[in-house]
Design a protein around this motif. Structure first.
Motif, PDB file in Angstrom:
ATOM      1  N   THR A  56       0.855  -1.192   0.000  1.00 43.38           N
ATOM      2  CA  THR A  56       0.000   0.000   0.000  1.00 43.38           C
ATOM      3  C   THR A  56       0.888   1.237   0.000  1.00 43.38           C
ATOM      4  OG1 THR A  56      -0.086   0.266   2.407  1.00 43.38           O
ATOM      5  CG2 THR A  56      -1.706  -1.237   1.423  1.00 43.38           C
ATOM      6  N   LEU A  57       0.288   2.399  -0.263  1.00 46.15           N
ATOM      7  CA  LEU A  57       1.059   3.643  -0.239  1.00 46.15           C
ATOM      8  C   LEU A  57       1.615   3.904   1.160  1.00 46.15           C
ATOM      9  CD1 LEU A  57      -1.228   5.977  -2.408  1.00 46.15           C
ATOM     10  CD2 LEU A  57       0.921   4.884  -3.089  1.00 46.15           C
ATOM     11  N   GLY A  58       0.820   3.582   2.185  1.00 49.51           N
ATOM     12  CA  GLY A  58       1.285   3.762   3.564  1.00 49.51           C
ATOM     13  C   GLY A  58       2.484   2.878   3.871  1.00 49.51           C
ATOM     14  N   GLN A  59       2.434   1.618   3.430  1.00 50.05           N
ATOM     15  CA  GLN A  59       3.551   0.713   3.643  1.00 50.05           C
ATOM     16  C   GLN A  59       4.784   1.167   2.863  1.00 50.05           C
ATOM     17  OE1 GLN A  59       2.512  -3.353   2.813  1.00 50.05           O
ATOM     18  NE2 GLN A  59       1.388  -3.590   4.723  1.00 50.05           N
ATOM     19  N   LYS A  60       4.576   1.690   1.657  1.00 49.93           N
ATOM     20  CA  LYS A  60       5.691   2.182   0.841  1.00 49.93           C
ATOM     21  C   LYS A  60       6.407   3.328   1.565  1.00 49.93           C
ATOM     22  CE  LYS A  60       6.649   3.818  -3.877  1.00 49.93           C
ATOM     23  NZ  LYS A  60       7.232   5.140  -3.614  1.00 49.93           N
ATOM     24  N   LYS A  61       5.625   4.241   2.120  1.00 52.34           N
ATOM     25  CA  LYS A  61       6.191   5.366   2.864  1.00 52.34           C
ATOM     26  C   LYS A  61       6.960   4.866   4.094  1.00 52.34           C
ATOM     27  CE  LYS A  61       4.797   9.672   5.140  1.00 52.34           C
ATOM     28  NZ  LYS A  61       3.647  10.510   5.570  1.00 52.34           N
ATOM     29  N   TYR A  62       6.415   3.859   4.744  1.00 49.09           N
ATOM     30  CA  TYR A  62       7.039   3.265   5.935  1.00 49.09           C
ATOM     31  C   TYR A  62       8.390   2.636   5.588  1.00 49.09           C
ATOM     32  CZ  TYR A  62       7.382  -0.109   9.881  1.00 49.09           C
ATOM     33  OH  TYR A  62       7.782  -0.852  10.961  1.00 49.09           O
ATOM     34  N   VAL A  63       8.437   1.849   4.516  1.00 47.41           N
ATOM     35  CA  VAL A  63       9.687   1.203   4.094  1.00 47.41           C
ATOM     36  C   VAL A  63      10.726   2.251   3.707  1.00 47.41           C
ATOM     37  CG1 VAL A  63      10.745  -0.250   2.324  1.00 47.41           C
ATOM     38  CG2 VAL A  63       8.601  -0.961   3.398  1.00 47.41           C
TER      39      VAL A  63
END
Length: 328
Positions: A113-120
């Protein structure tokens, strides 16, 4: 009613997007209230004009991901539809993701997800990253994947995984064995993630050499951790003193990831959560990233997302309107 025709260059992309027995196609039709038929390399979308437009954008986004080799499953379809309905169709291409790590069985681990992408990205670009969000958002799993990737690339010499041994209704004293045996059940999610990434045999080898350490938070006191990738899981159950103690273990060449869910605090009511406090205290410090994951980033069974949303709505309903206005 409107009929819209789409031309698709490659038939295998249609097969990838529609899924086995057209299960993904059924999701698109049900969620958007349209009817889709395919004949050779041509798709026909029928329905109300606005819904047809949404369906076209969703299918275009899914086809673009399929063309880049992304696996399209039902979860991806639901997420893409939500992005389109939220006006984020132009960001779908961002979900063609880099591989964070490859598991022992050869499965690539990617942000979904976009949120997970930002987190990584935050984990890669910062010394300390704090990931806050509900169950199923991949906070711990992605952090372990990033740790294994850093270890394999020799950017760190050790992986240290820790979490506070706080009872969630059970009592440690009733569990059999010594202290390590008693806290092992609390560390099981961390073991599971490591087994998945490394395989049981490789994990055991690195554990014996001291390259991997899985231990309760209390074992961190008095240490300085250099050249290590350190993950503190379930951080909502740390006290403010424990959180300060943990953060000051940071040594040279090390990276810290802190994960937690502030809606699942098991501390006594008179004890403040170290996670809630540290998010406020460290918010504006350089090289520290704070990522807030939401129900949209849940990658477990779709019911998990609905359960989280139901709880969030229930909590909001319990707060009087006057207090809701003040909290804003």
């Amino acid at each position: 009613m409107l009929d819209k025709t789409m031309n698709v260059d490659r038939m295998e992309h249609i097969i990838s997007v529609f899924g086995s027995f057209d299960e993904n196609l059924r999701i698109i039709e049900t969620e958007l209230g349209v009817h889709v038929t395919d004949r050779d390399s041509e798709l026909k979308i029928s329905g109300e004009p606005e819904q047809v437009m949404y369906a076209e954008r969703a299918i275009e986004g899914l086809l673009s991901l399929a063309a880049k080799g992304e696996n399209i499953d039902s979860q991806s379809v639901h997420y893409i539809i939500k992005m389109v309905l939220d006006g984020k169709a132009d960001r779908i291409s961002e979900l063609a993701r880099d591989v964070v790590c490859v598991t022992a069985k050869g499965k690539p681990i990617k942000a979904k997800t976009l949120g997970q992408k930002k987190y990584v990205e935050a984990i890669v670009n910062n010394t300390i990253t704090i990931g806050v969000g509900p169950a199923g958002t991949g906070k711990t799993y992605l952090a372990v994947a990033a740790a294994v990737a850093a270890f394999r690339e020799k950017r760190v010499n050790r992986i240290i995984l820790t979490r506070p041994a706080v009872e969630a209704g059970e009592k440690l004293g009733f569990l059999p064995g010594d202290l390590q045996n008693k806290v092992d059940p609390y560390l099981r999610p961390l073991y599971d993630a490591l087994f998945d990434m490394l395989g049981a045999e490789t994990y055991a080898k690195y554990l014996e050499r001291g390259n991997i350490e899985v231990a309760p938070l209390a074992y961190m006191r008095g240490r300085t951790l250099d050249d290590s990738f350190i993950i503190l899981d379930e951080a909502q159950n740390t006290s403010r003193e424990q959180m300060k103690m943990f953060l000051t273990r940071l040594g040279f060449g090390s990276k810290i990831v802190i994960t937690g869910d502030v809606t699942q605090i098991d501390l006594p009511k008179d004890k403040a959560s170290g996670l809630k406090e540290v998010v406020k205290i460290l918010r504006d410090i350089d090289d520290i990233a704070i990522c807030n994951l939401t129900a949209e980033d849940v990658v477990r069974h779709r019911l998990v997302q609905r359960i989280i949303e139901a709880y969030e709505n229930g909590i909001k309903a319990e707060i009087p309107a006057k207090h809701r206005r003040l909290s804003k």
